[in-house]
Design an enzyme around this catalytic site. Structure first.
Site, mmCIF file in Angstrom:
data_model
loop_
_atom_site.group_PDB
_atom_site.id
_atom_site.type_symbol
_atom_site.label_atom_id
_atom_site.label_comp_id
_atom_site.label_asym_id
_atom_site.label_seq_id
_atom_site.Cartn_x
_atom_site.Cartn_y
_atom_site.Cartn_z
ATOM 1 N N SER A 11 1.156 0.539 -4.273
ATOM 2 C CA SER A 11 2.123 0.982 -3.268
ATOM 3 C C SER A 11 2.990 -0.218 -2.921
ATOM 4 O O SER A 11 2.602 -1.367 -3.186
ATOM 5 C CB SER A 11 1.370 1.468 -2.018
ATOM 6 N N TYR A 32 -5.411 0.730 4.434
ATOM 7 C CA TYR A 32 -4.645 1.149 3.259
ATOM 8 C C TYR A 32 -3.963 -0.054 2.615
ATOM 9 O O TYR A 32 -4.003 -0.233 1.390
ATOM 10 C CB TYR A 32 -3.620 2.203 3.680
#
EC number: 1.1.1.-
Length: 279
Positions: free
Chosen positions: A158, A171
């Site tokens: 990401s 995350y």
């Protein structure tokens, strides 16, 4: 004209919907057969994100078959190494080999600062988004090596694997860890002509992003924000004038990294981020 991955076999996790389904379809369009897995149930504590279902995975199967490609699909939790190994072993036996690995399965939940993140949320996030990636590659590597033809491994990270955002620290930690896995696997597997890279999407139009919880995270000033409300803020993350990209945008990057066009590309964190990293 032969497809860009004609005759190859790709193992894809998180394939029931979203980016994973898109990757399966895109690679199948270009000639690959698919081994597809997905947990098909809720893992994240975030109830705003609908869980993938067996019906979702069945739809992926039909989409791939509709392209006249073969597919082996199973419901598997990427935290379960033995189950992953079993489905890869079975898929390779049925389809004749393994050439491409796309470790895509992931979960999302946010809203708390790191010091207020629950241990359960932390463990789920690291278990799926980091350890699950490692276990996926671990299960697949013996087949890539024994095949003797090299291979391509693509790990889904990401932009949050390259920089930090508040309220999603677990995350962020997991996705940064994926970069470490990618670089280490690239160094260790290069001798076998196996390339390892990561893709780093910004916001993607999938259920993991397009849900009530994310909209409230982006627009805490509104009682019931919708996509248009979120887009106003999401667009500010990017240089290009968009709030998010589409799954196929990521799949095209995956296809490039999987193909011989990227035959000397390894150890690369490839962004598909509308310029987010320039902000």
């Amino acid at each position: 004209m032969a497809g860009r991955v004609e005759g190859k076999v790709a193992f894809i996790t998180g394939a029931a919907r979203g980016q994973g389904r898109s990757h399966a379809v895109r690679l199948a369009e270009e000639g690959a057969d698919i081994i597809a897995v997905d947990v098909c149930r809720r893992i994240s504590s975030n109830e705003d994100i609908p869980a993938s279902t067996p019906e979702d995975l069945a739809e992926t199967v039909e989409l791939v078959k509709g392209l006249n490609r073969r597919i082996v699909a199973e419901e598997v939790d990427v935290r379960d190494y033995d189950a992953l190994k079993a489905v890869v072993d079975s898929g390779v036996e049925q389809l004749g080999g393994l050439d491409i690995v796309v470790a895509n399965a992931g979960i999302g939940n946010g809203g708390a600062t790191l010091d207020k993140t629950s241990e359960a949320d932390w463990d789920d996030m690291i278990g799926v988004n980091l350890s699950g990636v490692w276990k996926t590659v671990k299960a697949a590597v013996p087949h890539l090596i024994s095949g003797g033809n090299g291979g391509s491994i693509i790990l889904t990270s990401s932009v949050g694997g390259l920089k930090a955002y508040p309220h999603t620290g677990h995350y962020i930690a997991a996705k940064h860890g994926v970069v470490g896995l990618m670089r280490t696997f690239a160094v260790e597997l290069g001798q076998h002509s196996i390339r390892v890279n990561s893709v780093h999407p910004t916001n993607v139009n999938t259920p993991l992003f397009m849900n009530e919880g994310t909209m409230k995270l982006f627009r805490p000033d509104l009682e019931n924000p919708g996509p248009d409300d979120m887009a106003v803020v999401a667009q500010m993350m990017h240089v290009l004038p968009v709030g998010w990209v589409e799954p196929r945008d990521i799949s095209n990057a995956v296809l490039f990294l999987a193909s011989d066009e990227a035959r000397y590309v390894t150890g690369l964190p490839m962004t598909v981020d509308a310029g987010s990293m320039l902000k």
